[in-house]
Scaffold this active site. Structure first.
Site, short mmCIF file in Angstrom:
data_model
loop_
_atom_site.label_atom_id
_atom_site.label_comp_id
_atom_site.label_asym_id
_atom_site.label_seq_id
_atom_site.Cartn_x
_atom_site.Cartn_y
_atom_site.Cartn_z
N TYR A 74 31.85 -4.98 42.29
CA TYR A 74 33.25 -5.43 42.24
C TYR A 74 33.31 -6.94 42.04
CZ TYR A 74 38.19 -5.84 43.21
OH TYR A 74 39.53 -6.09 43.08
N ASP A 217 44.39 -20.65 20.15
CA ASP A 217 44.21 -19.21 20.12
C ASP A 217 42.92 -19.00 19.33
OD1 ASP A 217 44.08 -16.54 19.53
OD2 ASP A 217 46.24 -16.31 19.26
N ARG A 384 53.84 -6.56 8.36
CA ARG A 384 53.95 -7.88 8.96
C ARG A 384 55.11 -8.59 8.27
NH1 ARG A 384 50.69 -8.26 13.76
NH2 ARG A 384 52.56 -7.06 14.13
N1 F0G Z 1 46.32 -13.77 19.03
C1 F0G Z 1 46.11 -13.34 17.79
C2 F0G Z 1 45.98 -14.32 16.67
C3 F0G Z 1 45.99 -11.96 17.53
O1 F0G Z 1 45.77 -11.55 16.29
C4 F0G Z 1 46.10 -11.05 18.61
C5 F0G Z 1 46.05 -9.62 18.37
C6 F0G Z 1 46.33 -11.56 19.90
C7 F0G Z 1 46.42 -12.92 20.06
C8 F0G Z 1 46.51 -10.64 21.09
O2 F0G Z 1 45.29 -10.11 21.45
O3 F0G Z 1 45.60 -7.65 21.09
O4 F0G Z 1 43.73 -8.56 22.48
O5 F0G Z 1 46.05 -8.65 23.31
N2 F0G Z 1 46.15 -9.11 17.23
C9 F0G Z 1 46.00 -7.73 16.89
C10 F0G Z 1 46.26 -7.58 15.41
C11 F0G Z 1 46.78 -6.78 17.72
O6 F0G Z 1 46.27 -6.43 14.95
O7 F0G Z 1 46.38 -8.58 14.71
P1 F0G Z 1 45.17 -8.65 22.11
#
Ligand code: F0G
Length: 458
Positions: A74, A217, A384
């Site tokens: 854990y 990010d 998109r």
């Molecule tokens: N930031 C970016 C640039 C992303 O593309 C995603 C997810 C996230 C954050 C969130 O991450 O899904 O692990 O919670 N993108 C996926 C997509 C869902 O299909 O582009 P997550």
């Protein structure tokens, strides 16, 4: 005489998963049942699945072997320390908070740093990132260069921040109302477009003068590092690993969805340098994800992600990964099919407005195109455009300039023959574009509506 030497995938295949082909009648039925939303299809009804590159990659034998070495204690799992060491080595941040996926990290960061009334500038929005910023009471402001909204503008770094826009936001609202600038590398919604090192550095210098933090990010930051190496002369002789470290050095931390770059099916993290923010994140993660050494993941998942980091940073891997996306993009360009250019890192984006000039934006051209592609061949893609963009807090539809369909490539999953089949399907749908009518939304969920919205044919 051999004049051309091709690259090939730096792996061979040891395990296979059968694909099911369907008839057009079966797909018509499945599509109606799914409300013309590719997110609502059953994957058993899909032939080639280009919905997302998220959590869909193939793990290596080393990653699978690592799964067997999961320490499921854990607290204090050894796999946490392996992941922490890999993050420190390749991303350079001091502290790590694992989360179940990227949005878990976004939730922690937004809750800790954003106060109601704050403003968060970013180089174009991402759906979950913006939703968490807004949920914490912040307002997202787009500071990406204008050309990022133009599918045909040919620029090497279409993910760049417009520094004048950033400066104007700071002047307008004041630095105190800006908890951090949110920088994506690469920019998903712009078509997987990278940001340059020079721009990242300039953003850092500008924000530092005002005492504003920068959070990256880093979901596809390794792909961005590849583009910097290929396109930015100052970094042509640097390794991807060196480039990634330098990119991260211009930020205070990152949110990460390990489901992309890091070649795992689940996992993410928040990594950062500031002890105070780290302490708060460690407190909060216990409430929402799990103890700070597992963050909602099993020990085996942490191990797979740690191993994924060292595989994904390899240049032979990245050449093949991005090379496959470019292969499809270049073939579509040769056929005269409108796509976002240059071709991005993780996906080829079809310009649905150019497919269907007969449709209004609220007849959902990109949603329609994704449905037509599925009908043609069982190819699953993702909208998109206006559906993904959602509504503002007053209930008005965000009307994005880009109305795109994303063909997103999982890593190490499909072969060049699958790519050829994909191209042929897009070509068939392109040739039949004139007779297509749009869709009407008949069910709209409150949050992130694209996931569960339903439509019918007009
Ligand atoms: N930031 C970016 C640039 C992303 O593309 C995603 C997810 C996230 C954050 C969130 O991450 O899904 O692990 O919670 N993108 C996926 C997509 C869902 O299909 O582009 P997550």
């Amino acid at each position: 005489m051999v004049t051309k030497r091709s690259w090939a995938e730096p792996f061979k295949i040891k395990m296979v998963e059968p694909l099911r082909m369907t008839t057009r009648e079966e797909r018509e039925k499945a599509l109606v049942e799914a409300g013309f939303n590719t997110f609502l299809l059953r994957s058993d009804d899909v032939y080639i699945d280009l919905l997302t590159d998220s959590g869909t990659s193939a793990m290596s034998d080393s990653q699978w072997a690592g799964m067997m070495l999961g320490d499921e204690a854990y607290a204090g799992s050894r796999n946490f320390f392996n992941l922490e060491a890999a993050v420190q080595k390749h991303y350079g941040y001091k502290h790590l908070v694992p989360t179940h996926q990227g949005r878990g990290a976004e939730h922690l960061l937004s809750s800790i740093l954003i106060k109601p009334g704050d403003v968060v500038p970013g180089n174009m929005y991402f759906t979950t990132t913006r939703a968490h910023q807004e949920r914490a009471g912040g307002a997202f402001v787009d500071i990406i260069i204008d050309q990022a909204h133009d599918p045909s503008a040919l620029l090497p770094f279409k993910g760049n921040v417009d520094l004048a826009k950033l400066e104007a936001v700071i002047t307008r609202v004041g630095a105190k109302k800006i908890p951090y600038v949110s920088i994506a590398a690469t920019v998903n919604m712009a078509g997987g477009q990278p940001i340059s090192m020079a721009n990242l550095k300039a953003v850092r210098e500008l924000t530092q003068r005002h005492g504003i933090r920068v959070f990256l990010d880093a979901t596809r930051a390794m792909e961005n590092a590849w583009f910097i190496q290929q396109r930015e002369a100052s970094h042509a002789n640097k390794s991807m690993a060196e480039i990634l470290l330098e990119m991260c050095s211009y930020s205070d931390g990152c949110t990460m969805s390990g489901k992309k770059d890091l070649l795992v099916n689940i996992g993410g993290f928040l990594a950062l340098n500031d002890w105070d923010v780290f302490e708060e994140a460690r407190n909060l993660v216990v409430l929402f994800e799990g103890l700070h050494t597992y963050g909602g993941l099993a020990g085996r998942d942490l191990e797979a992600m740690a191993r994924g980091i060292s595989e994904a940073i390899r240049e032979d891997h990245m050449r093949a990964r991005i090379g496959q996306v470019e292969y499809v993009g270049d073939r579509l360009i040769e056929l005269g099919i409108p796509v976002v250019r240059p071709i991005g890192g993780h996906a080829v984006f079809l310009d649905a407005r150019a497919f269907y000039p007969q449709l209004e934006q609220l007849q959902f051209p990109a949603q329609t195109l994704a449905a037509e592609l599925y009908l043609d061949s069982g190819l699953r893609t993702m909208e998109r455009g206006v559906v993904s963009a959602g509504r503002d807090k007053d209930g008005h539809n965000h009307l994005p300039k880009l109305e795109l369909v994303r063909l997103t490539f999982p890593r190490r999953v499909y072969t060049q023959a699958h790519c050829d089949v994909t191209v042929e399907s897009v070509q068939a749908v392109w040739e039949n574009r004139a007779s297509v009518r749009g869709l009407e939304m008949i069910y709209e969920p409150k949050h992130l509506r694209f996931f569960q919205a339903r439509f019918k044919r007009l």
